[in-house]
Design a protein around this motif. Sequence first.
Motif, PDB file in Angstrom:
ATOM      1  N   GLU A  63       0.820  -1.201   0.000  1.00 38.77           N
ATOM      2  CA  GLU A  63       0.000   0.000   0.000  1.00 38.77           C
ATOM      3  C   GLU A  63       0.861   1.262   0.000  1.00 38.77           C
ATOM      4  N   GLN A  64       0.269   2.364  -0.390  1.00 41.17           N
ATOM      5  CA  GLN A  64       0.974   3.647  -0.415  1.00 41.17           C
ATOM      6  C   GLN A  64       1.182   4.160   1.001  1.00 41.17           C
ATOM      7  N   TYR A  65       2.428   4.481   1.318  1.00 39.59           N
ATOM      8  CA  TYR A  65       2.710   5.042   2.643  1.00 39.59           C
ATOM      9  C   TYR A  65       2.195   6.484   2.717  1.00 39.59           C
ATOM     10  N   MET A  66       1.672   6.863   3.874  1.00 37.14           N
ATOM     11  CA  MET A  66       1.187   8.221   4.087  1.00 37.14           C
ATOM     12  C   MET A  66       2.222   8.988   4.905  1.00 37.14           C
ATOM     13  N   THR A  67       2.707  10.080   4.384  1.00 38.35           N
ATOM     14  CA  THR A  67       3.767  10.828   5.054  1.00 38.35           C
ATOM     15  C   THR A  67       3.254  12.102   5.716  1.00 38.35           C
ATOM     16  N   ASN A  68       1.937  12.188   5.916  1.00 38.78           N
ATOM     17  CA  ASN A  68       1.374  13.382   6.538  1.00 38.78           C
ATOM     18  C   ASN A  68       0.361  12.976   7.599  1.00 38.78           C
ATOM     19  N   TYR A  69       0.520  13.532   8.794  1.00 36.49           N
ATOM     20  CA  TYR A  69      -0.401  13.222   9.888  1.00 36.49           C
ATOM     21  C   TYR A  69      -1.846  13.536   9.524  1.00 36.49           C
ATOM     22  N   HIS A  70      -2.070  14.594   8.758  1.00 33.81           N
ATOM     23  CA  HIS A  70      -3.429  15.003   8.420  1.00 33.81           C
ATOM     24  C   HIS A  70      -4.149  13.948   7.579  1.00 33.81           C
ATOM     25  N   ASP A  71      -3.374  13.114   6.869  1.00 31.02           N
ATOM     26  CA  ASP A  71      -3.969  12.047   6.060  1.00 31.02           C
ATOM     27  C   ASP A  71      -4.211  10.772   6.865  1.00 31.02           C
ATOM     28  N   ILE A  73      -4.111  10.168  10.418  1.00 31.87           N
ATOM     29  CA  ILE A  73      -4.813  10.179  11.710  1.00 31.87           C
ATOM     30  C   ILE A  73      -6.319   9.931  11.550  1.00 31.87           C
ATOM     31  N   PRO A  74      -7.018  10.585  10.621  1.00 33.33           N
ATOM     32  CA  PRO A  74      -8.462  10.319  10.489  1.00 33.33           C
ATOM     33  C   PRO A  74      -8.774   8.860  10.179  1.00 33.33           C
ATOM     34  N   GLN A  75      -7.919   8.203   9.402  1.00 37.34           N
ATOM     35  CA  GLN A  75      -8.176   6.804   9.067  1.00 37.34           C
ATOM     36  C   GLN A  75      -7.946   5.892  10.275  1.00 37.34           C
ATOM     37  N   ALA A 101      -0.571   8.554  18.787  1.00 42.02           N
ATOM     38  CA  ALA A 101      -1.582   8.208  19.789  1.00 42.02           C
ATOM     39  C   ALA A 101      -2.283   9.459  20.305  1.00 42.02           C
ATOM     40  N   PHE A 102      -1.524  10.490  20.601  1.00 38.45           N
ATOM     41  CA  PHE A 102      -2.094  11.736  21.108  1.00 38.45           C
ATOM     42  C   PHE A 102      -3.061  12.360  20.105  1.00 38.45           C
ATOM     43  N   LYS A 103      -2.619  12.489  18.869  1.00 37.50           N
ATOM     44  CA  LYS A 103      -3.458  13.090  17.829  1.00 37.50           C
ATOM     45  C   LYS A 103      -4.733  12.263  17.611  1.00 37.50           C
ATOM     46  N   THR A 104      -4.583  10.947  17.601  1.00 38.31           N
ATOM     47  CA  THR A 104      -5.737  10.085  17.383  1.00 38.31           C
ATOM     48  C   THR A 104      -6.710  10.187  18.545  1.00 38.31           C
TER      49      THR A 104
END
Length: 256
Positions: A63-71, A73-75, A101-104
Motif C-alpha cells: 500500500e501507499q505510505y502516508m507521510t502526513n499526519y493530516h492524512d 490520523i483520520p483513518q 496516539a495523542f493526535k488520534t
Amino acid sequence: MDMMNVKKWFPFVKALDYGHPCKLFCFHHAGGSAAIFKNWKTWERNLAVFPIELPGKSTRIKEQYMTNYHDVIPQIAEAIHQVTSQTRIYFYGHSMGAILAFKTACLLEEKYKKKVNLLIVAGRHAPQDDFPDDYQTTMDDSELIQELKRVGGTPNELLENEEVLQYILPIVKNDYRLNESFDYQDELFHGPILAHCGTNDPDALACNVKNWQVVTTNTFHLKEFSGSHFFPYENKQDYYKELEQSCQENTCHMSY
C-alpha cells in the motif's frame, strides 16, 4: 470503512479480541511496525492488545505510505471507532507513536465523542515542545544510518549490510517524513496521561517528558524506567505487566 479494511490496521488481532471489553491500541516508533508488539499479544491477560499497522509497512507493504499526519490520523481514528463499541479504550505510543496516539485520541474525542480512558506515552517529548530530530529527511542516507546508530535499537550487523539497508532505509525515512509533518494545533486531551521515559534516553529524559502534563485537562503521572530510548523492549515482559497494571488501576479509579 468496511470491516475488511478496518482489520488491515490490526493484523495480529484474533477474532475474539474484537469483542473484548478492554483494548490497548499500540502505536510504534519510527522504523518499527505492528510486529514490535507481537510479544505483547502472547503476554496479554486482562487486555486485548491491538498493534496498529500503518499503510506501506510490513503486512501492508504493497500500500501507499502516508507521510502526513493530516492524512493518516483520520483513518486510524475511524478504524478504532469501528471496533470500540462499549469498550474501555487504552492507547500506548512509543516515540513517534506517542504523537500518533495523542493526535488520534484528540480526534476520537472531538469527532466521535469517544473517550480514551488512558493515554500512555513513552520516549517522546511533549507535543508543544519543539525539539527537532538530529536527522532530517533532506540529509543523506549516511546521516540516517548515523542516527539509527545513535538512538540504538537496530543491530549493527543490519546497519552494515548493504542489501538490508536498501530495503529498510526508505521505510525508516518515510516514518521520519511522517514525524516531520507534525504540527501542534493547541489540542488538549481530556483523559489521564501516563508518561514513561528511559533513564539513558538521549532524546527524552524526564525533564522533557514531564511537559505532557500541559496537554491534558485530567491527571498526569510520570515514571522512569532503566534503559535507553528502547527501554520498553529492553524491559520486555516486566514492562508489559506494568502497562496492564496501569490500565487496571485506571479501571478501578475512573476519573474520566
